[in-house]
Design a protein around this motif. Sequence first.
Motif, PDB file in Angstrom:
ATOM      1  N   ALA A  84      18.064  74.960  18.722  1.00 20.97           N
ATOM      2  CA  ALA A  84      19.506  75.192  18.793  1.00 20.97           C
ATOM      3  C   ALA A  84      19.767  76.641  18.414  1.00 20.97           C
ATOM      4  O   ALA A  84      19.109  77.197  17.531  1.00 20.97           O
ATOM      5  CB  ALA A  84      20.248  74.257  17.846  1.00 20.97           C
ATOM      6  N   PHE A  85      20.703  77.231  19.116  1.00 23.06           N
ATOM      7  CA  PHE A  85      21.106  78.602  18.818  1.00 23.06           C
ATOM      8  C   PHE A  85      22.490  78.507  18.168  1.00 23.06           C
ATOM      9  O   PHE A  85      22.730  77.588  17.405  1.00 23.06           O
ATOM     10  CB  PHE A  85      21.024  79.455  20.082  1.00 23.06           C
ATOM     11  N   THR A  86      23.405  79.384  18.417  1.00 21.66           N
ATOM     12  CA  THR A  86      24.708  79.308  17.753  1.00 21.66           C
ATOM     13  C   THR A  86      25.525  78.127  18.280  1.00 21.66           C
ATOM     14  O   THR A  86      25.940  77.268  17.516  1.00 21.66           O
ATOM     15  CB  THR A  86      25.490  80.627  17.939  1.00 21.66           C
ATOM     16  N   PHE A 115      22.371  73.390  27.133  1.00 21.88           N
ATOM     17  CA  PHE A 115      23.710  72.805  27.023  1.00 21.88           C
ATOM     18  C   PHE A 115      24.486  73.511  25.927  1.00 21.88           C
ATOM     19  O   PHE A 115      23.898  74.026  24.970  1.00 21.88           O
ATOM     20  CB  PHE A 115      23.611  71.309  26.687  1.00 21.88           C
ATOM     21  N   VAL A 116      25.809  73.514  26.059  1.00 23.64           N
ATOM     22  CA  VAL A 116      26.696  74.104  25.065  1.00 23.64           C
ATOM     23  C   VAL A 116      27.604  73.010  24.529  1.00 23.64           C
ATOM     24  O   VAL A 116      28.146  72.199  25.300  1.00 23.64           O
ATOM     25  CB  VAL A 116      27.537  75.248  25.689  1.00 23.64           C
ATOM     26  N   ALA A 117      27.772  72.987  23.203  1.00 25.60           N
ATOM     27  CA  ALA A 117      28.660  72.019  22.558  1.00 25.60           C
ATOM     28  C   ALA A 117      30.095  72.509  22.639  1.00 25.60           C
ATOM     29  O   ALA A 117      30.361  73.710  22.573  1.00 25.60           O
ATOM     30  CB  ALA A 117      28.263  71.839  21.097  1.00 25.60           C
ATOM     31  N   LEU A 118      31.021  71.563  22.798  1.00 23.89           N
ATOM     32  CA  LEU A 118      32.440  71.909  22.917  1.00 23.89           C
ATOM     33  C   LEU A 118      33.262  71.327  21.773  1.00 23.89           C
ATOM     34  O   LEU A 118      33.023  70.211  21.317  1.00 23.89           O
ATOM     35  CB  LEU A 118      33.000  71.375  24.241  1.00 23.89           C
ATOM     36  N   ASP A 119      34.284  72.100  21.360  1.00 31.40           N
ATOM     37  CA  ASP A 119      35.233  71.606  20.366  1.00 31.40           C
ATOM     38  C   ASP A 119      36.347  70.842  21.096  1.00 31.40           C
ATOM     39  O   ASP A 119      36.336  70.764  22.330  1.00 31.40           O
ATOM     40  CB  ASP A 119      35.762  72.752  19.498  1.00 31.40           C
ATOM     41  N   PRO A 120      37.308  70.269  20.371  1.00 28.17           N
ATOM     42  CA  PRO A 120      38.380  69.507  21.031  1.00 28.17           C
ATOM     43  C   PRO A 120      39.226  70.314  22.028  1.00 28.17           C
ATOM     44  O   PRO A 120      39.881  69.739  22.889  1.00 28.17           O
ATOM     45  CB  PRO A 120      39.237  69.024  19.857  1.00 28.17           C
ATOM     46  N   ASN A 121      39.183  71.646  21.938  1.00 19.21           N
ATOM     47  CA  ASN A 121      39.939  72.493  22.867  1.00 19.21           C
ATOM     48  C   ASN A 121      39.107  72.952  24.063  1.00 19.21           C
ATOM     49  O   ASN A 121      39.559  73.788  24.851  1.00 19.21           O
ATOM     50  CB  ASN A 121      40.497  73.713  22.128  1.00 19.21           C
ATOM     51  N   VAL A 130      17.582  73.009  14.616  1.00 22.48           N
ATOM     52  CA  VAL A 130      16.544  72.013  14.869  1.00 22.48           C
ATOM     53  C   VAL A 130      15.380  72.255  13.921  1.00 22.48           C
ATOM     54  O   VAL A 130      14.972  73.399  13.696  1.00 22.48           O
ATOM     55  CB  VAL A 130      16.041  72.103  16.328  1.00 22.48           C
ATOM     56  N   ILE A 131      14.835  71.172  13.392  1.00 22.31           N
ATOM     57  CA  ILE A 131      13.630  71.234  12.571  1.00 22.31           C
ATOM     58  C   ILE A 131      12.488  70.645  13.398  1.00 22.31           C
ATOM     59  O   ILE A 131      12.481  69.447  13.684  1.00 22.31           O
ATOM     60  CB  ILE A 131      13.783  70.412  11.270  1.00 22.31           C
ATOM     61  N   PRO A 132      11.532  71.484  13.816  1.00 19.61           N
ATOM     62  CA  PRO A 132      10.375  70.954  14.547  1.00 19.61           C
ATOM     63  C   PRO A 132       9.343  70.411  13.558  1.00 19.61           C
ATOM     64  O   PRO A 132       9.057  71.058  12.548  1.00 19.61           O
ATOM     65  CB  PRO A 132       9.855  72.176  15.299  1.00 19.61           C
ATOM     66  N   ALA A 144      11.110  78.895  22.655  1.00 15.33           N
ATOM     67  CA  ALA A 144      12.510  78.763  23.095  1.00 15.33           C
ATOM     68  C   ALA A 144      13.258  80.096  23.091  1.00 15.33           C
ATOM     69  O   ALA A 144      14.083  80.338  23.972  1.00 15.33           O
ATOM     70  CB  ALA A 144      13.250  77.740  22.231  1.00 15.33           C
ATOM     71  N   MET A 145      12.984  80.960  22.133  1.00 18.78           N
ATOM     72  CA  MET A 145      13.692  82.243  22.074  1.00 18.78           C
ATOM     73  C   MET A 145      13.322  83.116  23.278  1.00 18.78           C
ATOM     74  O   MET A 145      14.187  83.754  23.873  1.00 18.78           O
ATOM     75  CB  MET A 145      13.392  82.985  20.773  1.00 18.78           C
ATOM     76  N   ARG A 146      12.040  83.114  23.652  1.00 17.17           N
ATOM     77  CA  ARG A 146      11.623  83.871  24.838  1.00 17.17           C
ATOM     78  C   ARG A 146      12.275  83.295  26.098  1.00 17.17           C
ATOM     79  O   ARG A 146      12.762  84.043  26.948  1.00 17.17           O
ATOM     80  CB  ARG A 146      10.098  83.868  24.973  1.00 17.17           C
TER      81      ARG A 146
END
Length: 171
Positions: A84-86, A115-121, A130-132, A144-146
């Motif tokens: 997960a990123f920001t 995928f991107v997470a969305l707020d109610p707006n 994430v903990i691998p 993943a970063m590359r």
Amino acid sequence: MTFTPKRAQESLIQMTELVLPNDTNTFGNLMGGRLMYWMDIAAALATMKHCSAPVVTASVDNISFETPIKLGNVVHIEAKVTRAFTTSMEVHLRVWGEDPVQQYRYKSNEAFMTFVALDPNGKSRPVPQVIPDTEEEKVLYDGAMRRRQLRLVLGGKMKPGDAEELKALFI
């Protein structure tokens, strides 16, 4: 907003579908678009499980079809968040076909989606890290970063010279 990190395994989704006549092309093989549709659903479920929020598909990396899945076979899709990123999450998907009569499984393909997470707006919102745990999860997490930087460069959202992780591969 901060979240408690979650283990990669907690996002695991396993989806199973039966290939019916309406899912196939004229050769009796599962249509690629139908498989991508199912993969998109599995990846969305994994990311929603990880971030407990609605999500949208941001990108799909290369999908190579190694082995066709035939009419009457079973499709197994495994999706898990790798990092997960920001506000975005990378998901690794693996797909197998299974011949239920002959009782054997075969690899069909694998891919990465973001995928991107969305707020109610409907705006992007932060997600838990994430903990691998397993060796495989750690390898996917590290890469993943590359993969992210490559996506950003190819999408015109990052200058190639700013992709430090990618430059490190060549310098």
